[in-house]
Write a protein that holds these residues in place. Structure first.
Motif, PDB file in Angstrom:
ATOM      1  N   LEU A  27       0.723  -1.167   0.010  1.00 12.64           N
ATOM      2  CA  LEU A  27       0.028  -0.022   0.137  1.00 12.64           C
ATOM      3  C   LEU A  27       0.900   1.222   0.131  1.00 12.64           C
ATOM      4  N   PRO A  29       1.698   4.707   0.952  1.00 10.13           N
ATOM      5  CA  PRO A  29       1.307   5.698   2.182  1.00 10.13           C
ATOM      6  C   PRO A  29       1.139   7.142   1.606  1.00 10.13           C
ATOM      7  N   GLU A  32      -3.212   6.682  -3.332  1.00  8.52           N
ATOM      8  CA  GLU A  32      -4.163   5.754  -3.602  1.00  8.52           C
ATOM      9  C   GLU A  32      -3.652   4.645  -4.272  1.00  8.52           C
ATOM     10  N   GLY A  66     -10.451  -0.626   7.357  1.00  9.17           N
ATOM     11  CA  GLY A  66      -8.934  -0.808   7.767  1.00  9.17           C
ATOM     12  C   GLY A  66      -8.505  -0.536   9.022  1.00  9.17           C
ATOM     13  N   THR A  70      -7.055   2.888   6.312  1.00 15.10           N
ATOM     14  CA  THR A  70      -7.186   3.001   4.840  1.00 15.10           C
ATOM     15  C   THR A  70      -8.723   2.964   4.641  1.00 15.10           C
ATOM     16  N   LEU A 105      -8.391   2.587  -2.863  1.00 15.19           N
ATOM     17  CA  LEU A 105      -7.996   2.708  -1.565  1.00 15.19           C
ATOM     18  C   LEU A 105      -7.232   3.698  -1.374  1.00 15.19           C
ATOM     19  N   VAL A 107      -4.820   5.404   1.288  1.00 15.66           N
ATOM     20  CA  VAL A 107      -3.955   4.925   2.324  1.00 15.66           C
ATOM     21  C   VAL A 107      -3.503   6.079   3.186  1.00 15.66           C
ATOM     22  N   ALA A 111       0.097   5.712   7.899  1.00 10.40           N
ATOM     23  CA  ALA A 111       0.147   4.186   7.999  1.00 10.40           C
ATOM     24  C   ALA A 111       1.627   3.896   7.440  1.00 10.40           C
ATOM     25  N   GLU A 116      -1.326  -2.999   7.458  1.00  7.18           N
ATOM     26  CA  GLU A 116      -2.597  -2.752   7.301  1.00  7.18           C
ATOM     27  C   GLU A 116      -3.512  -3.973   7.637  1.00  7.18           C
ATOM     28  N   VAL A 146       2.331  -1.825   4.213  1.00  6.07           N
ATOM     29  CA  VAL A 146       2.151  -0.273   3.794  1.00  6.07           C
ATOM     30  C   VAL A 146       3.857   0.037   3.671  1.00  6.07           C
TER      31      VAL A 146
END
Length: 166
Positions: A27, A29, A32, A66, A70, A105, A107, A111, A116, A146
Motif C-alpha cells: 500500500l 502511504p 491511492e 482498515g 485505509t 483505496l 492510504v 500508516a 494494514e 504499507v
C-alpha cells in the motif's frame, strides 16, 4: 493477499465466492491504489445489481474496514443485466457469472511502515429462477504491508486493472 472466508458461511450459501486483488505490491502511504473485488456466481444463480432494480431488492454491496485508516472510495459496480422473473412486475437487474467491482483505496500517510489489517464485506442476495435465499455476507480479511516513506511500490496484477472495453 486476501483469505476467502467463505468457509465461515454455511455451505448452502456457497452460491457466490469472492476474492480481492490489489494493483500494487504494497500500500502506498499518503496515496491511492486500485482494488478489484471479484465475485463468481455459480451457474443457474444470480445476485441483484447495484443499484438494485426494483429498488426494494437487496443490492450487492461492498464495504471495507482498515485498522490503520485505509478507506475504500470510488466504488464502481458493473452494469446489471435485465432479466424477467416470474413473480416480478418489472425486469430485475442482476449479475451472474464473473462480477468485477473496482474501487480506490486511500492510504493515510500515517500508516507508512505498518501492516494494514483489513476486512472487506460483500453483502448480496443469491437467487435462481424460482427462489431467493436470505441475504448473506462474505468477509475477506488480510494483512497488507504499507510501504515505508520513500520505499518504492510496484504495480502488480496489470491484466486485472487494464481499462475494460465496453
Amino acid at each position: 493477499a486476501f483469505a476467502d472466508a467463505s468457509s465461515a458461511v454455511p455451505k448452502k450459501e456457497d452460491r457466490v465466492k469472492a476474492e480481492a486483488h490489489l494493483s500494487v505490491d504494497k500500500l502506498p502511504p499518503g496515496q491511492e491504489c486500485q482494488i478489484l473485488i471479484r465475485l463468481v456466481v455459480q451457474p443457474g444463480w444470480h445476485v441483484n445489481s447495484n443499484p438494485a432494480k426494483p429498488d426494494n431488492y437487496v443490492a450487492t454491496e461492498v464495504t471495507f474496514k482498515g485498522k490503520n485508516g485505509t478507506k475504500l472510495a470510488d466504488v464502481t459496480y458493473p452494469k446489471g443485466k435485465q432479466i424477467r422473473m416470474k413473480d416480478a412486475d418489472e425486469p430485475v437487474s442482476v449479475y451472474d457469472g464473473k462480477v468485477d467491482i473496482f474501487g480506490t483505496l486511500e492510504v493515510p500517510a500515517s500508516a507508512a511502515g505498518t501492516t494494514e489489517t483489513m476486512e472487506i464485506a460483500i453483502r448480496y442476495q443469491a437467487c435462481d429462477d424460482s427462489k431467493c435465499l436470505l441475504p448473506a455476507t462474505i468477509k475477506l480479511s488480510g494483512k497488507l504491508p504499507v510501504a515505508k516513506p520513500g520505499e518504492p511500490v510496484r504495480a502488480i496484477n496489470e491484466k486485472l486493472f487494464k481499462p475494460q472495453d465496453e
